[in-house]
Design a protein around this motif. Structure first.
Motif, PDB file in Angstrom:
ATOM      1  N   ASN A   8      36.066  48.973  27.649  1.00 51.54           N
ATOM      2  CA  ASN A   8      35.096  50.045  28.246  1.00 51.54           C
ATOM      3  C   ASN A   8      34.859  50.355  29.830  1.00 51.54           C
ATOM      4  OD1 ASN A   8      33.762  50.677  25.573  1.00 51.54           O
ATOM      5  ND2 ASN A   8      32.840  48.709  25.862  1.00 51.54           N
ATOM      6  N   ARG A  38      44.733  62.267  25.334  1.00 48.02           N
ATOM      7  CA  ARG A  38      45.224  60.890  24.897  1.00 48.02           C
ATOM      8  C   ARG A  38      46.569  60.393  25.580  1.00 48.02           C
ATOM      9  NH1 ARG A  38      48.672  59.387  20.812  1.00 48.02           N
ATOM     10  NH2 ARG A  38      48.201  57.153  19.889  1.00 48.02           N
ATOM     11  N   ILE A  66      41.780  56.388  22.309  1.00 42.49           N
ATOM     12  CA  ILE A  66      40.569  56.566  23.353  1.00 42.49           C
ATOM     13  C   ILE A  66      39.261  57.174  22.684  1.00 42.49           C
ATOM     14  CG2 ILE A  66      41.583  58.467  24.355  1.00 42.49           C
ATOM     15  CD1 ILE A  66      40.919  57.252  27.154  1.00 42.49           C
ATOM     16  N   GLU A  67      38.080  57.023  23.016  1.00 41.43           N
ATOM     17  CA  GLU A  67      37.023  57.543  22.690  1.00 41.43           C
ATOM     18  C   GLU A  67      36.141  57.897  23.974  1.00 41.43           C
ATOM     19  OE1 GLU A  67      33.877  56.224  19.933  1.00 41.43           O
ATOM     20  OE2 GLU A  67      35.658  55.207  19.246  1.00 41.43           O
ATOM     21  N   VAL A  68      35.843  59.147  24.109  1.00 44.03           N
ATOM     22  CA  VAL A  68      34.671  59.522  25.386  1.00 44.03           C
ATOM     23  C   VAL A  68      33.470  59.464  24.717  1.00 44.03           C
ATOM     24  CG1 VAL A  68      34.213  61.451  26.906  1.00 44.03           C
ATOM     25  CG2 VAL A  68      36.706  61.213  26.190  1.00 44.03           C
ATOM     26  N   LEU A  77      34.275  55.818  28.697  1.00 46.25           N
ATOM     27  CA  LEU A  77      35.463  55.688  27.702  1.00 46.25           C
ATOM     28  C   LEU A  77      35.552  54.529  27.103  1.00 46.25           C
ATOM     29  CD1 LEU A  77      38.214  57.345  30.153  1.00 46.25           C
ATOM     30  CD2 LEU A  77      36.863  58.393  28.331  1.00 46.25           C
ATOM     31  N   ILE A  79      38.228  52.325  25.145  1.00 44.68           N
ATOM     32  CA  ILE A  79      39.732  52.332  24.966  1.00 44.68           C
ATOM     33  C   ILE A  79      40.364  51.260  23.939  1.00 44.68           C
ATOM     34  CG2 ILE A  79      41.835  52.441  26.351  1.00 44.68           C
ATOM     35  CD1 ILE A  79      40.185  53.120  28.841  1.00 44.68           C
ATOM     36  N   LEU A 104      40.951  63.142  32.739  1.00 40.91           N
ATOM     37  CA  LEU A 104      39.955  63.723  31.893  1.00 40.91           C
ATOM     38  C   LEU A 104      39.325  64.883  32.657  1.00 40.91           C
ATOM     39  CD1 LEU A 104      38.099  63.838  29.543  1.00 40.91           C
ATOM     40  CD2 LEU A 104      36.725  62.148  30.466  1.00 40.91           C
TER      41      LEU A 104
END
Length: 455
Positions: A8, A38, A66-68, A77, A79, A104
């Motif tokens: 994170n 991504r 990857i997640e926001v 983020l 990852i 981003l």
């Protein structure tokens, strides 16, 4: 491939605050925007990678994700399966972390302000320039109250050791003179000038050196940001990226390169040959070590034989003598400074230079568009330069961009047709790029993504 299974990270300084809605839209309602982020994120996490094929990188790290994650106090983020090279003792390297959030920031801004809101009139030249300016302003790239001091350095990522060392020596001489550097942010001639300038700045005890990387989503995977870059900005497409270079530059130095470098040179020559730009100083220098003098004599011959003698007056060629290159850059920037003061023009953004609408319109390198290029000696030189620039842009796409590589795999090589004399010059120049291994990184045999035909 060594990876870190999960981590994170939160932004340190390179991201303006995003609303929950902006994050939600990025993650859930626009698959193309998320795919773009991504891919850029993976490129950033592969800083200094020797891979210049976007498809290969995505295949190697197929499990990367990857997640926001929206939070009231900002965002983070999450990852998964990131390249281990971007971490030290389990902690992401700070510069890479900055680049990640810069990507981003720029992708969200371009989506919300340019693609979605209709805030900019992208059908007009002024509207396109306004969009470029605002992307740069949002990234804190354009700054008032600073005297001209930015040289843009262009050149290839696939170059010889001698060429790399030379670009680094030129950068060192520029750094000693307090000049800042902007490049396409990748390896080779994009990294060398920054690395040299960093040492020159350190010797002069200049602690606020700017090493600016300017990219776009389609190219960043093949030119991952090098670790010297301390300001990264990603423009929406190649045309806006090229315009950003020209609007920001107080001088341009070109080192040896391949098809991408030829594209940049032809783009700028098309601008400098425009009738409205005749009396506006814009220093352009071609520089190479003595061992690579043939590179610019060949490019100079190509320009003369396709665009005419007048086009060769847009630039000067310096072989060897890195200190002379730096002195000429310094003198050129001083001329620009005097002109901007006299005309009351901004130092940080060249609003006055005229860029033809054709150079601002995104060129999509489909087989139809490549075959439809007008490579005709009857065209005015500035227009022919713009058409040739598109040809080289397509070759770059076919070499390293995911879209272009997919097109070639599906339909075979691009077909380029034109005046026999122009095609002969183009064939000779491209063949030299291939022989000198300037098309792609790696030791494998190069398979051309193009075929040239007269008529």
């Amino acid at each position: 491939m060594d990876t870190v299974s999960e981590t994170n990270v939160r932004p340190l300084r390179s991201l303006n605050l995003l609303s929950h809605r902006e994050i939600s839209e990025l993650m859930e309602t626009n698959a193309e925007v998320f795919r773009q982020f991504r891919q850029c994120a993976l490129a950033v996490l592969n800083t200094d990678s020797q891979i210049d094929d976007a498809a290969e990188m995505l295949t190697r790290y197929a499990d990367f994700n990857i997640e926001v994650v929206p939070q009231s106090r900002g965002l983070k983020l999450k990852i998964y399966n990131a390249p281990a090279s971007s971490f030290v003792d389990g902690v992401m390297i700070r510069g890479i972390r900055d680049h990640l959030f810069a990507a981003l920031r720029d992708i969200v801004y371009s989506h919300n302000k340019i693609a979605k809101s209709g805030e900019f009139d992208l059908q007009s030249s002024a509207g396109t320039t306004d969009a470029v300016f605002k992307v740069l302003r949002n990234a804190d790239i354009v700054r008032p109250n600073q005297a001209p001091d930015l040289v843009v350095c262009w050149g290839g990522h696939s170059i010889s050791r001698a060429e790399y060392d030379y670009s680094k020596r030129v950068g060192y001489e520029l750094g000693l003179r307090g000049i800042n550097i902007a490049t396409g942010c990748g390896l080779g001639a994009m990294k060398g000038p920054m690395k040299g300038a960093a040492v020159g700045h350190a010797k002069q005890q200049l602690r606020d050196g700017r090493y600016m990387g300017i990219s776009e989503p389609g190219i960043i995977a093949s030119e991952s940001p090098n670790p010297i870059v301390n300001e990264l900005v990603i423009l929406p497409d190649i045309e806006k990226r090229l315009e950003a270079f020209v609007r920001l530059a107080h001088c341009v130095v070109v080192f040896p390169g391949g098809a991408g470098t030829a594209e940049e040179v032809l783009y700028l020559i098309s601008i400098l040959m425009h009738s409205k730009n005749k009396n506006k100083p814009f220093p352009l220098i071609f520089a190479a070590p003595e061992s690579s003098g043939l590179y610019f004599s060949s490019l100079n011959r190509f320009i003369r034989n396709t665009l005419g003698e007048e086009a060769t007056r847009c630039y000067q060629i310096i072989i060897g003598q890195p200190d002379k290159v730096a002195r000429e850059v310094k003198h050129g920037i001083e001329r620009v400074h005097r002109f901007r003061r006299k005309t009351q023009e901004a130092y940080y953004f060249n609003w006055q230079i005229e860029i033809d609408r054709a150079l601002q319109t995104p060129f999509i390198p489909t087989h139809e568009n490549m075959a439809g290029l007008r490579l005709d000696r009857e065209l005015p030189a500035a227009e022919l330069a713009a058409q040739l620039r598109c040809a080289f842009s397509g070759i770059v796409a076919g070499n390293v961009k995911a879209f272009g590589i997919e097109q070639i795999a599906e339909k075979g090589p691009y077909q380029l047709r034109g005046d026999p004399a122009i095609m002969a010059e183009l064939e000779q120049l491209l063949q030299q790029f291939v022989q000198q291994r300037r098309m792609k990184l790696g030791a494998g045999e190069y398979h051309p993504c193009y075929e040239l035909q007269s008529g």
